[in-house]
Structure formats: structure tokens, C-alpha cells
Design a protein around this motif. Structure first.
Motif, PDB file in Angstrom:
ATOM      1  N   UNK A 196       0.894  -1.165   0.000  1.00 12.91           N
ATOM      2  CA  UNK A 196       0.000   0.000   0.000  1.00 12.91           C
ATOM      3  C   UNK A 196       0.926   1.206   0.000  1.00 12.91           C
ATOM      4  N   UNK A 197       0.762   2.101  -0.955  1.00 12.45           N
ATOM      5  CA  UNK A 197       1.702   3.207  -1.114  1.00 12.45           C
ATOM      6  C   UNK A 197       1.314   4.460  -0.348  1.00 12.45           C
ATOM      7  N   UNK A 198       0.074   4.551   0.132  1.00 14.99           N
ATOM      8  CA  UNK A 198      -0.373   5.782   0.802  1.00 14.99           C
ATOM      9  C   UNK A 198      -1.523   5.472   1.753  1.00 14.99           C
ATOM     10  N   UNK A 199      -1.852   6.455   2.587  1.00 15.58           N
ATOM     11  CA  UNK A 199      -3.062   6.374   3.384  1.00 15.58           C
ATOM     12  C   UNK A 199      -2.955   5.691   4.732  1.00 15.58           C
ATOM     13  N   UNK A 200      -1.768   5.303   5.165  1.00 15.29           N
ATOM     14  CA  UNK A 200      -1.605   4.610   6.436  1.00 15.29           C
ATOM     15  C   UNK A 200      -1.097   5.619   7.466  1.00 15.29           C
TER      16      UNK A 200
END
Length: 169
Positions: free
Chosen positions: A133-137
Motif C-alpha cells: 500500500x503506497x499511501x493512506x496509512x
């Protein structure tokens, strides 16, 4: 009095039967595939994305139980957020390979605790055990991950030792 006692015992038994003795996870991670809009409305849901409306499958093909380790890194898209690579168990890796071959040219949506965090485009079949997952964490999710699963390459013993050390601080 007997009726109240019966209702109390019945409600307690119902609550315990749903838990099945298992502690609920602090987080849920799920990956859903894009579906054709011709599929049943019971099996799909519609979501608005930057690329327009998409129909996604309600049933995830990878869940939290398929994840055995993780590695976090600063997101290249948003400096305040993080990206995460998840190492999958054998069954999860097999489903990832099968799904990526079957749904080439479609999207995968990742949700954490029910919130959409990232979408991944399937350009070819994946033959590996890691999905990213590359974003949003955010930091809270990483803290929850820290206590649930080890980092990639970390042994079980080293993970438990690290947790003991972090709890002391």
C-alpha cells in the motif's frame, strides 16, 4: 423475576457465542477486487474514486489473517502518511497470484478498518508474497500493526524481545 433472569442469561449467551472465545483484532485489513457492474448488487458495492465510479467485490480476497509480517516506510505521495508492505502467508500469496492473473487490467482496493486507503492497478500477474500500500496509512495503524505482527525479516523471538523493550519505554 424468572423472566428477567432468563433474558439476562440468554443475552449473555448470545454475546459469548458471537465472540467464540476469540479476541477481536485491533485492526482489519482487506483487499477487494474490482467487479463488473453487471454482477449482483448483493455481491458488489459502488465506490467513487479519482478515476470515476467503480464496482468493487464485497468479499475480500486477502484479509488480516493472511498477513504474517509488515514493513512501513514514508509515503512517496504524502509526507504525513506512511506506506506499508505486507508479507502474505502461503494461502494469501496463492490467492494474490490467482487474482492478479484473473483480474489483469482491473483495480484492487485496500481498506483498513473499513476505510479505503489505496487502490492498486493490476497490470500483470504477480508471483510473490508481498503486497504494498503506497499511501493512506497513519501512525495509529502502524502502532496497531506493531503489536499484532512482526516486521518482515524479524524472527518471532526478536519480535517479542522488541515488544518487551518498547513496553518498558
Amino acid at each position: 423475576m424468572r423472566l428477567i433472569l432468563f433474558l439476562l442469561i440468554a443475552s449473555l449467551a448470545a454475546n459469548l457465542s458471537f465472540a467464540k472465545g476469540k479476541k477481536q483484532s485491533a485492526m482489519t485489513i482487506a483487499f477487494h477486487t474490482e467487479a463488473a457492474n453487471l454482477e449482483s448488487k448483493k455481491l458488489t458495492f459502488e465506490i467513487e474514486t479519482p478515476k470515476g465510479k467503480r464496482f468493487m467485490s464485497k468479499t475480500p480476497f486477502i484479509t488480516t489473517s493472511d498477513i504474517v509480517a509488515y514493513n512501513a516506510f514514508p509515503s512517496p505521495h504524502n509526507p504525513d502518511m506512511y506506506g506499508v508492505s505486507f508479507q502474505l502467508n502461503r494461502a494469501g500469496a496463492s490467492r494474490l497470484k490467482m487474482t492478479s492473473g484473473q483480474y489483469a487490467g482491473k483495480w484492487i482496493m485496500c481498506t483498513i478498518n473499513g476505510n479505503v486507503v489505496d487502490m492498486l492497478y493490476i497490470d500483470r500477474q504477480v508471483d510473490g508474497r508481498v503486497i504494498t500500500i503506497w499511501r493512506g496509512v497513519d501512525k495509529n495503524m502502524l502502532n496497531a500493526c506493531n503489536f499484532l505482527i512482526p516486521r518482515i525479516g524479524e524472527s518471532e523471538k526478536a519480535w517479542k524481545t522488541r515488544l518487551k523493550y518498547e513496553k518498558k519505554q
